[in-house]
Design an enzyme around this catalytic site. Sequence first.
Site, short mmCIF file in Angstrom:
data_model
loop_
_atom_site.label_atom_id
_atom_site.label_comp_id
_atom_site.label_asym_id
_atom_site.label_seq_id
_atom_site.Cartn_x
_atom_site.Cartn_y
_atom_site.Cartn_z
N LYS A 53 0.82 -1.21 0.00
CA LYS A 53 0.00 0.00 0.00
C LYS A 53 0.86 1.27 0.00
O LYS A 53 0.40 2.34 -0.38
CB LYS A 53 -0.91 -0.01 1.24
CG LYS A 53 -1.91 -1.16 1.29
CD LYS A 53 -2.99 -1.03 0.25
CE LYS A 53 -4.15 -1.98 0.50
NZ LYS A 53 -3.81 -3.39 0.34
N ASP A 129 -10.15 -2.93 -3.44
CA ASP A 129 -10.45 -3.08 -2.01
C ASP A 129 -10.28 -1.76 -1.28
O ASP A 129 -9.53 -0.88 -1.71
CB ASP A 129 -9.53 -4.14 -1.39
CG ASP A 129 -8.06 -3.81 -1.57
OD1 ASP A 129 -7.67 -3.34 -2.67
OD2 ASP A 129 -7.28 -4.00 -0.63
N ASP A 130 -10.99 -1.64 -0.17
CA ASP A 130 -10.86 -0.50 0.75
C ASP A 130 -11.04 0.84 0.05
O ASP A 130 -10.23 1.77 0.20
CB ASP A 130 -9.49 -0.55 1.47
CG ASP A 130 -9.30 -1.84 2.24
OD1 ASP A 130 -10.30 -2.51 2.55
OD2 ASP A 130 -8.14 -2.19 2.54
N TYR A 174 -15.03 -8.00 -0.58
CA TYR A 174 -14.10 -9.12 -0.71
C TYR A 174 -14.22 -10.14 0.42
O TYR A 174 -13.40 -11.04 0.53
CB TYR A 174 -12.66 -8.62 -0.80
CG TYR A 174 -12.21 -7.71 0.33
CD1 TYR A 174 -11.81 -8.21 1.56
CD2 TYR A 174 -12.16 -6.33 0.14
CE1 TYR A 174 -11.40 -7.38 2.59
CE2 TYR A 174 -11.75 -5.49 1.15
CZ TYR A 174 -11.36 -6.01 2.37
OH TYR A 174 -10.94 -5.18 3.38
N ASN A 268 -1.26 -12.86 3.34
CA ASN A 268 -0.86 -11.46 3.52
C ASN A 268 -0.40 -11.34 4.97
O ASN A 268 -1.20 -11.11 5.87
CB ASN A 268 -2.05 -10.54 3.25
CG ASN A 268 -1.70 -9.07 3.45
OD1 ASN A 268 -0.63 -8.63 3.09
ND2 ASN A 268 -2.63 -8.32 4.04
#
Length: 691
Positions: A53, A129-130, A174, A268
């Site tokens: 990220k 995502d997010d 997800y 992850n």
Amino acid sequence: MSTPGSANKREPRRFISGVVEGFYGRPWTMEQRTELFKREEKWGLNTYLYAPKDDYKHRMYWRDLYSPEEAEQLIALISAAKQHNIDFVYAISPGLDVTFSNPNEVAALKRKLDQVKEFGCSSFSLLFDDIEREMCPADKEAFSSFAHAQVAITNTVYQHLGEPETFLFCPTDYCAAFCTPTVTQSSYLNTVGEGLLPGIDILWTGPKVVSNKISVESIEEVTSVMRRPPVIWDNIHANDYDPQRILLGPFKDRPSELISKLRGVLTNPNCEFYPNFVAIHTLATWCKATAEGGQRDVEMDAEEQDPYYSPQKALTLALTDWLQEFQSTAQPGGPCPPAARLKKESSDEEPMQTDMGESSYVPGPGDNPLYTAEPLTLEDLRLLSDLFYLPYEHGPTARAMLQELDWLKNNSAAAAAETGQTQEWCSRAQQFDDMCEAVVQMFNRLSNAPNRSILYDLYNYICDIKSGVGLARTYVKRLGGQGRPSFNVMNDDPEPWGFRGGLSGEFQRMLPCHGNRDLFKHPPMTAVYCIRPYCPADKVEVQRIFREMQKQQMAQPPLICDGLSAGEIPPSPQCALVLEDDIGMCGYALALTDAKPAAAKIQRAVSGSVFEDFPSLITIQVLARVTDPSPARRMVGQLLSSIRSSGSRGAFCELRHSDRRMLHFYTKLGSFTPLKMAGLPQDIITMGTGL
């Protein structure tokens, strides 16, 4: 456009297994990633998903091309992955601000992925995502839904890249917890499943973002909606959401039966690179569990729940291999050889010298012996794993320590003496102390391990647990009467290490539900109690409880509070409470803001200085069936608050020495301390608290 049936031409496809670098925080270094590829190849994993990220050009500035310097690093990384037979999957996250209907945006995405393709990358992933689910006006006009917009751009990019063998899509919903109203009825997920081209695989974290268990049934359900088996993006070892956690337990609670029902599994893991040895090693063992004709790393016993995979055996295998890593000095950042030591020199020009050729120091007969660092053991690593296990589960030793501390706390040495359990309490206190000492010794041996790279990743965590264990150890010693008064830990003015969490900890402790998600659950209360204000109709029941408690005491002189409990003196306004359970009234708490008239009534001589500091009187009684002290504490707290509001400076209570139960209660409160009062009858003790 491809049709669902065309996916058959791609079969058989290998099971995707490996690691996602997809956490929030400092990315891994190029050297660490290269080391990861070596480990994956050695352990039989095949995939690395690049999605840190903190790479701005992966997420925030996804439109920007990589600079020549950045390109050189990525080219080297992709090349290193190929050398170790690892599929390098480049992920990009345009969802923060992409306009799906704008052709220029689609062109920018294609251009960026084309650049990475030129670096030698052949596998890709689009992550949504997010991100916020609200579409801009232009997208609302062009697409029927958010899912429709994502499907359109993903299919376009997939085809532009030539329909690569590996192309992963991460949906915004997800996990099952994000699906509205359910997985099967989610319009978003159904649109994604129907619309995505069949060669595109879909990432899925399971029932939750961090899933405790992933069942076969849940995967079959989502597979039917997605029209393809998912690739699990597993966050069971992720720790980027809590800086005080690191997860060193085994890959578990995913039955090996899942392997045949999934497209793949990617872990992850922890943000820290080196402690991920266990997470990745045990995942690799799991992935090989059902391989036909393959060599399993562990053989199962007949009684194992999963006939192909044992988390504990996989953990032992991983820790055994990890122990060898701790002994290595070949890792980046390893220490200097033992010969290179700092020695005192008269010159400031060369402070670092070797002691080659010089004789070693030998202590004299009366000197301290040389300190020798004991080698790290497998049991040390097993204890480390137990202390930092998994998000929903502590390891066996950690659970045992919490259970022992809870028992020692609830059965203090003073209470044990009353019930004749002193020997058991002391024995269990010693066992707890031995477990605490094992943590300290583990810390010492870890701190002296040759591989400093692993140690530095672990150091903050093991320092924190050592400190927490030390506080608990001191508390138990105090319960047993062994505490040192000068030890400044659990008093009114503690050192900073005596309270945890800083501002974040203070916020949490102020919230009503703090602690209700602790992994260690206290025994549930067996009754529900109600505290309410006293009313005149309660007088008879209060007298009944008072008489019942009087029967349990030996013959004695009267207390100042007896008239209050017997109904001869009314309590002060707002200073009377009763306690009820499902049977009826089971306790009371009464107070007088001015106790002088009650003392005069029984002709009790009390010095004026005592009444000056402690003018108010409090009395409390609860029946023996009330085993939980919490309701009594709450009643005392409410009474003291009312007394303080009246302007009183302090309150006192009178107890008989034979009333061991209430003496223990007031002592445990911590705020009441014994008062010296001249002329007291021999059997009476007075305790007071300032307000």
